[in-house]
Design a protein around this motif. Sequence first.
Motif, PDB file in Angstrom:
ATOM      1  N   UNK A 178       3.754 -38.864 -38.935  1.00 24.51           N
ATOM      2  CA  UNK A 178       4.843 -38.920 -37.954  1.00 24.51           C
ATOM      3  C   UNK A 178       5.301 -37.541 -37.511  1.00 24.51           C
ATOM      4  N   UNK A 179       5.002 -36.514 -38.300  1.00 28.95           N
ATOM      5  CA  UNK A 179       5.400 -35.153 -37.934  1.00 28.95           C
ATOM      6  C   UNK A 179       4.509 -34.555 -36.846  1.00 28.95           C
ATOM      7  N   UNK A 180       3.291 -35.007 -36.748  1.00 31.63           N
ATOM      8  CA  UNK A 180       2.289 -34.316 -35.924  1.00 31.63           C
ATOM      9  C   UNK A 180       2.706 -34.154 -34.474  1.00 31.63           C
ATOM     10  N   UNK A 181       3.032 -35.256 -33.797  1.00 29.58           N
ATOM     11  CA  UNK A 181       3.374 -35.182 -32.376  1.00 29.58           C
ATOM     12  C   UNK A 181       4.683 -34.438 -32.117  1.00 29.58           C
ATOM     13  N   UNK A 182       5.745 -34.684 -32.898  1.00 25.98           N
ATOM     14  CA  UNK A 182       6.981 -33.921 -32.658  1.00 25.98           C
ATOM     15  C   UNK A 182       6.806 -32.410 -32.800  1.00 25.98           C
ATOM     16  N   UNK A 183       6.082 -31.969 -33.818  1.00 26.84           N
ATOM     17  CA  UNK A 183       5.861 -30.533 -34.001  1.00 26.84           C
ATOM     18  C   UNK A 183       5.046 -29.974 -32.851  1.00 26.84           C
ATOM     19  N   UNK A 184       4.027 -30.702 -32.459  1.00 26.62           N
ATOM     20  CA  UNK A 184       3.164 -30.238 -31.365  1.00 26.62           C
ATOM     21  C   UNK A 184       3.939 -30.166 -30.051  1.00 26.62           C
ATOM     22  N   UNK A 185       4.850 -31.120 -29.837  1.00 22.43           N
ATOM     23  CA  UNK A 185       5.586 -31.175 -28.575  1.00 22.43           C
ATOM     24  C   UNK A 185       6.743 -30.178 -28.530  1.00 22.43           C
ATOM     25  N   UNK A 186       7.472 -30.032 -29.627  1.00 19.32           N
ATOM     26  CA  UNK A 186       8.692 -29.222 -29.626  1.00 19.32           C
ATOM     27  C   UNK A 186       8.476 -27.777 -30.072  1.00 19.32           C
ATOM     28  N   UNK A 187       7.395 -27.528 -30.814  1.00 19.34           N
ATOM     29  CA  UNK A 187       7.078 -26.164 -31.254  1.00 19.34           C
ATOM     30  C   UNK A 187       5.572 -25.964 -31.131  1.00 19.34           C
ATOM     31  N   UNK A 188       5.068 -25.923 -29.906  1.00 22.34           N
ATOM     32  CA  UNK A 188       3.614 -25.882 -29.692  1.00 22.34           C
ATOM     33  C   UNK A 188       2.913 -24.662 -30.283  1.00 22.34           C
ATOM     34  N   UNK A 189       3.632 -23.573 -30.473  1.00 23.66           N
ATOM     35  CA  UNK A 189       3.012 -22.358 -31.008  1.00 23.66           C
ATOM     36  C   UNK A 189       3.106 -22.265 -32.532  1.00 23.66           C
ATOM     37  N   UNK A 190       3.769 -23.231 -33.153  1.00 22.06           N
ATOM     38  CA  UNK A 190       3.954 -23.186 -34.605  1.00 22.06           C
ATOM     39  C   UNK A 190       2.668 -23.581 -35.330  1.00 22.06           C
ATOM     40  N   UNK A 191       2.452 -22.977 -36.473  1.00 21.24           N
ATOM     41  CA  UNK A 191       1.328 -23.323 -37.345  1.00 21.24           C
ATOM     42  C   UNK A 191       1.785 -24.468 -38.260  1.00 21.24           C
TER      43      UNK A 191
END
Length: 236
Positions: A143-156
């Motif tokens: 469930x974390x994958x899409x939110x992190x990708x959408x809201x912090x696209x440059x984050x590792x």
Amino acid sequence: MFERLDLPRLKGFRFPRSIISYAVWAYHRFALSTADVEDLLAERGISVSRETIRKWVNRFGRHFARCIRRDRPKPNAKWHLDEVVIVIGGVKYWLWRAIDGDGDVLDILIESRRNAKAARHFFGVLVTQFGEPRVVVTDKLRSYTKPVRALAPDADHRAHKGLNNRIENSHRPTRKREKIMGRFKSPRQVQRFLSAHDQIKTIFRPRRYQLSALSYRHSRADAFGLWLDYTDEMNA
């Protein structure tokens, strides 16, 4: 903390603000119940009921937490996110917690679900408050994958349970307080209590094992100084 009895009295309150702030501090700093705080005050000749202490904690705990959030330095850009189940009245809820790379709690959120919608809500609150992180460490919950990708696209984004031991340990004080309080009574109570408790704990529990004795004393003195400043800012 009682030496500042010269602080202006809060309108509508029988006790000086220094006594109220001491009760709030003792409750959150140590694993105490309101009955324990009542006894601490009684030993000092101050007669106040545990119900009054509970009201002080609920009302002014939020004030101190807001002051700490306002003045805290920018958090470490490495975030750890995790969720743990809490049973309230026989119903399962999920406590979402985020800490930074130094172990300081960024925020918590109580949700009824453990899904992508809840993850996006929580992560969105964090990004709004602190900006985008450099690294996000989570367990393998997808469930974390899409939110992190959408809201912090440059984050590792590092999804690995073994990397998240730091935040797993941060849940322990919550379990301890839950036991002392005889289990949490409602989601609102959990949100209100932990939002204040985690912030207050941050300034009064520096990582002592990383500090010399002198540095620790200075850190503690600074924390007490901040607490007195925040006591002076209390409003009825």
